[in-house]
Scaffold this motif. Sequence first.
Motif, short mmCIF file in Angstrom:
data_model
loop_
_atom_site.label_atom_id
_atom_site.label_comp_id
_atom_site.label_asym_id
_atom_site.label_seq_id
_atom_site.Cartn_x
_atom_site.Cartn_y
_atom_site.Cartn_z
N TYR A 35 -0.77 36.78 -9.54
CA TYR A 35 -0.04 37.99 -9.30
C TYR A 35 0.65 38.42 -10.61
O TYR A 35 1.50 39.33 -10.76
CB TYR A 35 1.52 37.85 -8.48
N LEU A 36 -0.20 37.97 -11.77
CA LEU A 36 0.47 38.36 -13.17
C LEU A 36 0.44 39.78 -13.50
O LEU A 36 -0.61 40.68 -13.09
CB LEU A 36 -0.58 37.40 -14.15
N ILE A 37 1.51 40.35 -14.01
CA ILE A 37 1.62 41.59 -14.40
C ILE A 37 1.71 41.18 -16.07
O ILE A 37 2.69 40.58 -16.54
CB ILE A 37 2.90 42.29 -14.14
N PRO A 38 0.76 41.58 -17.01
CA PRO A 38 0.73 40.96 -18.38
C PRO A 38 1.92 41.37 -19.04
O PRO A 38 2.14 40.50 -19.96
CB PRO A 38 -0.62 41.89 -18.71
N LEU A 39 2.67 42.33 -18.94
CA LEU A 39 3.72 42.56 -19.64
C LEU A 39 5.19 42.56 -19.07
O LEU A 39 4.99 43.12 -17.65
CB LEU A 39 3.69 44.00 -20.34
N ASP A 40 6.13 41.96 -19.59
CA ASP A 40 7.29 41.99 -18.77
C ASP A 40 8.21 43.53 -18.62
O ASP A 40 7.40 44.42 -19.35
CB ASP A 40 8.46 40.83 -19.06
N VAL A 41 9.26 43.34 -18.25
CA VAL A 41 10.05 44.69 -18.05
C VAL A 41 10.45 45.24 -19.23
O VAL A 41 10.76 46.59 -19.39
CB VAL A 41 11.29 44.36 -17.36
N VAL A 42 10.54 44.52 -20.48
CA VAL A 42 10.75 45.16 -21.86
C VAL A 42 9.62 45.20 -22.76
O VAL A 42 9.72 45.40 -23.88
CB VAL A 42 11.91 44.71 -22.45
N GLY A 43 8.32 44.93 -22.23
CA GLY A 43 7.04 45.00 -22.67
C GLY A 43 6.81 43.75 -23.57
O GLY A 43 5.83 43.80 -24.46
N ILE A 44 7.21 42.44 -23.23
CA ILE A 44 6.86 41.35 -23.80
C ILE A 44 5.68 40.78 -23.07
O ILE A 44 5.70 40.76 -21.95
CB ILE A 44 7.97 40.39 -24.00
N THR A 45 4.70 40.24 -23.74
CA THR A 45 3.34 39.49 -23.13
C THR A 45 3.81 38.16 -22.28
O THR A 45 4.39 37.45 -22.89
CB THR A 45 2.26 39.40 -24.25
N ARG A 46 3.52 38.33 -21.14
CA ARG A 46 3.93 37.09 -20.45
C ARG A 46 2.89 35.91 -20.76
O ARG A 46 1.54 36.39 -20.96
CB ARG A 46 3.57 37.32 -19.00
N THR A 47 3.08 34.76 -20.67
CA THR A 47 2.39 33.58 -20.96
C THR A 47 1.84 32.99 -19.49
O THR A 47 2.42 33.30 -18.64
CB THR A 47 3.14 32.29 -21.71
N LEU A 48 0.96 31.96 -19.66
CA LEU A 48 0.52 31.41 -18.40
C LEU A 48 0.77 30.03 -18.23
O LEU A 48 0.89 29.17 -19.40
CB LEU A 48 -1.17 31.69 -18.29
N PRO A 49 1.36 29.31 -17.23
CA PRO A 49 1.55 30.13 -16.11
C PRO A 49 2.80 30.96 -16.24
O PRO A 49 3.75 30.57 -16.90
CB PRO A 49 1.71 28.93 -14.91
N PRO A 50 2.72 32.08 -15.44
CA PRO A 50 3.90 33.09 -15.82
C PRO A 50 5.20 32.53 -15.28
O PRO A 50 5.44 31.80 -14.28
CB PRO A 50 3.49 34.28 -14.98
N ASP A 51 6.42 33.45 -15.74
CA ASP A 51 7.64 32.86 -15.35
C ASP A 51 7.79 33.56 -14.07
O ASP A 51 7.35 34.80 -13.95
CB ASP A 51 8.90 33.16 -16.40
N LEU A 52 8.86 33.23 -13.25
CA LEU A 52 9.44 34.04 -12.20
C LEU A 52 10.31 35.25 -12.68
O LEU A 52 10.85 35.11 -13.68
CB LEU A 52 9.88 33.30 -11.19
N GLY A 53 10.31 36.39 -11.77
CA GLY A 53 11.39 37.33 -12.38
C GLY A 53 10.60 38.40 -13.22
O GLY A 53 9.58 38.37 -13.35
N ALA A 54 11.49 39.32 -13.49
CA ALA A 54 11.19 40.43 -14.50
C ALA A 54 10.89 40.05 -15.91
O ALA A 54 10.22 40.80 -16.63
CB ALA A 54 12.11 41.58 -14.20
N TYR A 55 11.55 39.00 -16.58
CA TYR A 55 11.46 38.77 -17.87
C TYR A 55 10.77 37.59 -18.18
O TYR A 55 10.67 36.46 -17.41
CB TYR A 55 12.87 38.61 -18.61
N GLN A 56 9.77 37.68 -19.26
CA GLN A 56 9.43 36.37 -20.12
C GLN A 56 10.35 35.80 -20.80
O GLN A 56 11.22 36.23 -21.19
CB GLN A 56 8.29 37.16 -20.84
N SER A 57 10.39 34.30 -20.54
CA SER A 57 11.42 33.53 -21.15
C SER A 57 11.48 33.71 -22.51
O SER A 57 10.30 33.79 -23.13
CB SER A 57 11.21 31.99 -20.77
N LYS A 58 12.42 33.54 -23.09
CA LYS A 58 12.95 33.37 -24.58
C LYS A 58 14.16 32.73 -24.86
O LYS A 58 15.04 32.73 -23.81
CB LYS A 58 12.57 34.84 -25.18
N PRO A 59 14.28 32.07 -25.93
CA PRO A 59 15.55 31.57 -26.12
C PRO A 59 16.56 32.48 -26.25
O PRO A 59 16.55 33.63 -26.66
CB PRO A 59 15.38 30.81 -27.78
#
Length: 504
Positions: A477-501
Amino acid sequence: MRPIPLLSFFILILSICSCRADFETTASSGKLQFSRDTIYLDTVFTDISSSTYNLKVYNRSKNDINIPIIQFQKGLNSKYRMTVDGMSGTEGKIFNNVTLLAKDSLYIFIETTANIADANPTDFLYTDEIQFDNGSNLQEIHLVTLIQDAHFIFPKRFEDGTTETQAIGTEKIEGFYLDENDPINGDELHFTNQKPYVIYGYAAVPEGKTLIMDAGSRVYFHANSGLVVPENASLNINGDVSTTAQMENEVFFEGDRLEPDFSEVPGQWGTIYFLNGSTNNTINHLTIKNATIGLLFKGNDNTTVNIKNTQIYNSANYGILAENAKINGENIVVNTAGEVGLGCFYGGDYTFTHCTFNNYWNSSTQLSVSISNFKTGATPETKDLTAAKFNNCIIYGSNFNAFALNKKTGATFEYQFDNCLFKYNGSTTDPDYQFTTDTNHYNGIILNKNPKFENIAQNKLNIDGTSPAFAKGNPDYLIPLDVVGITRTLPPDLGAYQSKPFTP
């Protein structure tokens, strides 16, 4: 002689003291103190009145003083106006011989109504000073206001004083139609990013027409205002990924009260209303704040509404309310709603992927997601829910249960949750909530784990590597970019955001 009662004696003394008609005052010496030295009246739209701001003036001395004059530096030409302890002075600009008692204070209330032409052309600031006294005793308080030019969209006003109103759609919403040949605004069916739009009342897209919004468009709604997309009309919001903190390519919808005190107040304006039969609607990179209902869908014409990269915050009732609609949602964030964050009622067809639905309203009874195939009082009462699919989503909140499934016999009720984190502490015997054994409806569920959002109160629903939602998504179900345009890694995080500190 008959003695005077003690109470009457005190009344007599007070009566004698109250007979003093005036106070002996000394001249102001330039030693007034103030609650602030600069007043920022925040941002206003051209020719629209600001809110009222206050200044407190203190006389710390032991003497009653006389302030010969309180005025604006620009005098009667100032675009500011004020009252001084309830007095209006000369046109709210000039006040003579103001008395301020010893160890006392007075209140000054300030407002402005200014045009963009009055502002500094380089920074759009309009400034002035409140002057107390003059000469060597002169003291000044600075006033600063940012003025925005805007397109103002409102119903026509007729010579007899009445205002244009029309019944829009079968629900007879009172509003007016946007005009692609408006004599002042030009094409009202094409919103650009050149300057903001301020809407009064419910503005509707004409039948057979499409309202297009360019990346970076800013739309501000007055109280009890909104947009209506009726039958055979369309709305296309074409926001894009932004590269700065100003979100320069995001399309914004919010209320027209720009003061900081209103930045997070729900219910300042109405809704974006898609009536039954509206068609070919697309929404991309849209942020909605402080509406009554963020997006409202009633029915469909079998075309799918695509909602992507959309954030909806602080809705008084619903973030998204859909009745028998057809929606595909990707990278949607909904936070805080007075009733339900996402309500999919009276059947329909829904797919949500990489979405975050959270609800921490003031009480703990509001749901983040609610789904049903019926509507009480409707005819027929039930309609088919052909799909309610949630993939790689987070559904959380302050409620004991963050979501609810409500079905009645007589219509289809199809639902599926794949690789989702959600909160549910209800009955474990209900056949619709068998998260571990019902593989037809639930797969890869993370139950009752706090997703550890960065800051819910500030609408920061992003996660970091410590979240239970980290790397728990299904790559199918991967969508390559998150809600603010950051590239998702694999396996992807849940939710609208790619995780970051988190930002310190």
